[in-house]
Design an enzyme around this catalytic site. Structure first.
Site, short mmCIF file in Angstrom:
data_model
loop_
_atom_site.label_atom_id
_atom_site.label_comp_id
_atom_site.label_asym_id
_atom_site.label_seq_id
_atom_site.Cartn_x
_atom_site.Cartn_y
_atom_site.Cartn_z
N GLY A 17 0.82 -1.22 0.00
CA GLY A 17 0.00 0.00 0.00
C GLY A 17 0.84 1.26 0.00
O GLY A 17 0.52 2.23 0.67
N SER A 43 1.01 -3.36 5.34
CA SER A 43 1.40 -3.55 6.73
C SER A 43 1.83 -2.22 7.33
O SER A 43 2.81 -1.61 6.88
CB SER A 43 2.56 -4.57 6.76
OG SER A 43 3.29 -4.39 7.94
N LYS A 82 5.64 21.75 -10.82
CA LYS A 82 7.02 21.51 -11.26
C LYS A 82 7.13 21.74 -12.76
O LYS A 82 6.37 21.13 -13.53
CB LYS A 82 7.39 20.06 -10.90
CG LYS A 82 8.73 19.61 -11.45
CD LYS A 82 9.10 18.21 -11.01
CE LYS A 82 10.34 17.73 -11.73
NZ LYS A 82 10.64 16.32 -11.47
N LEU A 338 8.63 -0.41 -6.92
CA LEU A 338 10.01 -0.79 -6.59
C LEU A 338 10.25 -2.29 -6.68
O LEU A 338 11.39 -2.72 -6.83
CB LEU A 338 10.37 -0.26 -5.20
CG LEU A 338 10.36 1.27 -5.08
CD1 LEU A 338 10.55 1.70 -3.63
CD2 LEU A 338 11.44 1.89 -5.95
N THR A 349 11.43 9.38 -12.53
CA THR A 349 10.74 8.50 -13.47
C THR A 349 10.02 7.31 -12.82
O THR A 349 9.26 6.62 -13.50
CB THR A 349 11.75 7.95 -14.51
OG1 THR A 349 12.95 7.56 -13.84
CG2 THR A 349 12.07 8.99 -15.55
N ILE A 351 7.59 6.97 -10.48
CA ILE A 351 6.13 7.00 -10.40
C ILE A 351 5.55 6.90 -11.81
O ILE A 351 4.52 6.26 -12.03
CB ILE A 351 5.66 8.27 -9.64
CG1 ILE A 351 6.12 8.17 -8.18
CG2 ILE A 351 4.15 8.43 -9.73
CD1 ILE A 351 5.87 9.41 -7.33
P1 FAD Z 1 6.80 1.05 -0.86
O1 FAD Z 1 6.46 2.47 -0.65
O2 FAD Z 1 8.00 0.52 -0.14
O3 FAD Z 1 5.52 0.20 -0.44
C1 FAD Z 1 5.60 -1.19 -0.17
C2 FAD Z 1 4.32 -1.64 0.49
O4 FAD Z 1 4.36 -3.04 0.63
C3 FAD Z 1 4.10 -1.05 1.87
O5 FAD Z 1 2.73 -0.72 2.04
C4 FAD Z 1 4.46 -2.20 2.79
O6 FAD Z 1 3.80 -2.12 4.03
C5 FAD Z 1 3.98 -3.38 1.95
N1 FAD Z 1 4.60 -4.65 2.32
C6 FAD Z 1 5.88 -5.06 2.11
N2 FAD Z 1 6.06 -6.28 2.62
C7 FAD Z 1 4.89 -6.66 3.15
C8 FAD Z 1 4.43 -7.81 3.87
N3 FAD Z 1 5.25 -8.85 4.15
N4 FAD Z 1 3.15 -7.84 4.29
C9 FAD Z 1 2.30 -6.81 4.04
N5 FAD Z 1 2.67 -5.70 3.38
C10 FAD Z 1 3.95 -5.63 2.96
N6 FAD Z 1 9.99 8.24 -7.65
C11 FAD Z 1 9.56 9.32 -8.34
O7 FAD Z 1 8.75 9.18 -9.25
N7 FAD Z 1 10.03 10.56 -8.02
C12 FAD Z 1 10.97 10.75 -7.07
O8 FAD Z 1 11.32 11.88 -6.80
C13 FAD Z 1 11.49 9.62 -6.40
N8 FAD Z 1 12.46 9.73 -5.46
C14 FAD Z 1 12.96 8.60 -4.87
C15 FAD Z 1 14.05 8.70 -4.00
C16 FAD Z 1 14.60 7.53 -3.45
C17 FAD Z 1 15.79 7.63 -2.56
C18 FAD Z 1 14.01 6.28 -3.71
C19 FAD Z 1 14.58 5.03 -3.08
C20 FAD Z 1 12.92 6.19 -4.54
C21 FAD Z 1 12.42 7.34 -5.15
N9 FAD Z 1 11.36 7.26 -6.05
C22 FAD Z 1 10.93 8.36 -6.72
C23 FAD Z 1 10.68 5.98 -6.25
C24 FAD Z 1 9.39 5.99 -5.43
O9 FAD Z 1 9.67 6.22 -4.08
C25 FAD Z 1 8.67 4.66 -5.58
O10 FAD Z 1 8.59 4.33 -6.94
C26 FAD Z 1 7.29 4.73 -5.02
O11 FAD Z 1 7.29 5.25 -3.73
C27 FAD Z 1 6.64 3.37 -5.03
O12 FAD Z 1 7.09 2.58 -3.97
P2 FAD Z 1 6.36 1.21 -3.74
O13 FAD Z 1 4.92 1.48 -3.54
O14 FAD Z 1 6.76 0.29 -4.84
O15 FAD Z 1 7.04 0.67 -2.41
#
Ligand code: FAD
Length: 507
Positions: A17, A43, A82, A338, A349, A351
């Site tokens: 989430g 979580s 932006k 990710l 890039t 998002i």
């Molecule tokens: P997360 O935000 O990590 O979410 C993972 C989810 O999975 C969470 O809800 C967690 O609770 C859940 N989860 C994991 N394991 C379990 C489990 N066992 N049981 C239940 N739930 C679980 N992108 C941009 O477009 N612009 C930016 O400026 C940018 N800056 C960034 C800077 C950094 C340093 C980094 C590392 C990334 C950046 N990104 C940026 C990328 C961006 O942060 C991600 O693409 C975006 O936040 C998506 O993350 P996510 O949802 O894949 O992962």
């Protein structure tokens, strides 16, 4: 139909989430309608990555497709606008250029603007590249407005923009949106993933509470952990650290300062770079660095010494490996966000990659089983997209004159992919910039970064060489003057937000 038969994907389970999970839930619940039951598991104990606050203009298409009101969205996320990214100290210490969204100048005699610009430069007539595009001239005066549809033909009708927003408020905003459209949220840590014997298709997940959630189609949005794609299906990862060597980031918010800039800033340091993302209530900052060349302590002190305002929280370190999953869709599971891979946040890039993954999931949505041709095409398109963005990012590191640290010496002299080498050669010989297929970054983007990073071509288009110099000068000067006049009628970024979408003060 291929051998990968399975039942119709009526029950979709999104694991995670964060931004990826809630964007996927919001989009699927809006665009697929009630035919599908959508469940999302997240979580609170694990939380989200909590960064990812700068976007590119395509996100507006996502908002429009979902019917999201832009002012409501900005207000709810403490957002700002932006117009591009300012790069400081990249080509050489003291350098500064802007990669603005949208176009620069306009074609003349059917020839791209940059050739006319290059001719004027070659004749020693100077000029600032930022002066020939509204997206680069306006940020220098902290001005912003949305494009004016009633001013066709004027640069004011052609302002390309994206957003900065608070990542946790964005996930909350999308959660409300998705839950209103029927998405069912389950809170808890997943402790077990169930697979069908024989082919390994995922059939369900069990939470620490013992609750089991079954599904037909699984979207892995579990972040860097890649709980389904890697920990369960073990699809493998292609490591790109030899091209994109940074592997850590330290993030910290700080207090706002004036003026409110409509631009992300990226300042290169000796083993990486620092982002600055201005929001309404704070500035997001982070130092992306390479642990082979810099310790965490040093990286943190550089970050804290380069903040505009007081830090508002303890700095937080994030570790990652740049690269991509070998497959993005495997069996009945697709990785989004990710969990699918990680590219540098340098051009905001990630998002966008979530958005295009969702578009592709809908395009190839399984209706009567999982088809191996669909899956192969999904994977091919995603790989292509990743590789094209990868090359653009490597360009920023490689096209530099910096030799003041081992990190920059490494980046300047490293081998780059053949696809990028070819593009750089095309530019260096005759100033040609090519856009491949429907790749994300257009010619104006490649030009601004190549030129901004000190690449100077030996020649330019013969048409620009043949016209009289006075005509070329008049043409480029004319573009500058029009842009200059347009910027003067724009309100300040802060005024624009105050009038349209100011967020309530945070509690
Ligand atoms: P997360 O935000 O990590 O979410 C993972 C989810 O999975 C969470 O809800 C967690 O609770 C859940 N989860 C994991 N394991 C379990 C489990 N066992 N049981 C239940 N739930 C679980 N992108 C941009 O477009 N612009 C930016 O400026 C940018 N800056 C960034 C800077 C950094 C340093 C980094 C590392 C990334 C950046 N990104 C940026 C990328 C961006 O942060 C991600 O693409 C975006 O936040 C998506 O993350 P996510 O949802 O894949 O992962």
């Amino acid at each position: 139909m291929s051998e990968l038969q399975f039942q119709p994907a009526r029950r979709v389970v999104i694991v995670g989430g964060g931004t990826a999970g809630w964007m996927t839930a919001a989009a699927l619940s809006t665009l697929l309608g009630p035919l599908h039951e959508i469940h999302l598991v997240e979580s609170d104990e694990i939380g989200t990555i909590g960064v990812g606050e700068a976007t590119i203009p395509h996100i507006r298409v996502f908002n429009q497709a979902l019917g999201i009101n832009e002012d409501d969205f900005i207000r709810a996320t403490q957002g700002s606008f932006k117009l591009g990214i300012e790069f400081v100290n990249w080509g050489q210490l003291g350098d500064r250029y802007i990669h603005g969204f949208g176009t620069i100048g306009h074609d003349y005699h059917g020839t791209p603007f940059h050739h006319w610009w290059l001719r004027r430069q070659a004749e020693g007539r100077g000029g600032d590249l930022a002066a020939v595009s509204i997206n680069t001239a306006a940020p220098l005066q902290a001005r912003f407005m949305r494009p004016r549809a009633d001013m066709a033909g004027s640069p004011l009708a052609d302002i390309a923009y994206a957003f900065h927003f608070d990542a946790s408020l964005y996930a909350r905003f999308l959660r409300g949106f998705a839950e209103q459209r029927g998405v069912r949220r389950h809170e808890g840590r997943i402790t077990r993933v169930h697979q069908r014997p024989g082919d390994g298709f995922i059939t369900g997940v069990t939470l620490a509470s013992g609750q089991q959630i079954d599904g037909d189609f699984f979207i892995d949005c579990s972040g860097i952990r890649a709980l389904l794609m890697e920990q369960t299906l073990m699809v493998g990862y292609e490591d790109w650290r030899h091209w994109l060597p940074c592997d850590r980031a330290i993030a910290v918010p700080c207090a706002s300062v004036e003026p409110l800039l409509p631009i992300t800033r990226s300042t290169a340091h000796s083993a990486g770079w620092q982002w600055r993302i201005p929001l309404q209530h704070r500035i997001g900052n982070g130092h992306v660095f390479c642990s082979r060349f810099m310790s965490e302590d040093e990286a943190q002190s550089i970050l804290l010494n380069h903040l505009d305002g007081e830090p508002l929280a303890e700095p937080r370190t994030i570790r990652y490996v740049t690269g991509r999953r070998l497959r993005f869709w495997d069996r009945n599971c697709v990785a989004v966000g990710l969990s699918s891979g990680f590219l540098e946040p340098l051009e905001s890039t990630s998002i966008h990659l979530i958005q295009t993954a969702i578009t592709r999931i809908i395009q190839f949505f399984p209706h009567a089983g999982f088809d191996s041709a669909d899956i192969a095409e999904y994977n091919r398109q995603t790989r292509y997209e990743y590789e094209r963005i990868r090359d653009f990012l490597i360009l920023h590191y490689h096209a530099t004159d910096r030799s003041d640290s081992p990190f920059w010496n490494h980046c300047r002299t490293m081998e780059v992919p053949e696809s990028l080498r070819h593009r750089m050669a095309l530019f260096l010989s005759n100033g040609r910039v090519v856009r491949e297929g429907n790749e994300l970054f257009a010619e104006a983007s490649w030009f601004q970064v190549m030129y901004g990073q000190r690449m100077r071509p030996r020649a330019y288009h013969p048409l620009a060489a043949q016209r009289p110099l006075a005509e070329v000068q008049d043409f480029v000067d004319g573009v500058e003057q029009v842009i200059g006049r347009c910027v003067q009628v724009m309100p300040s970024h802060a005024e624009f937000i105050a009038e349209h979408c100011a967020a309530p003060s945070p509690k």
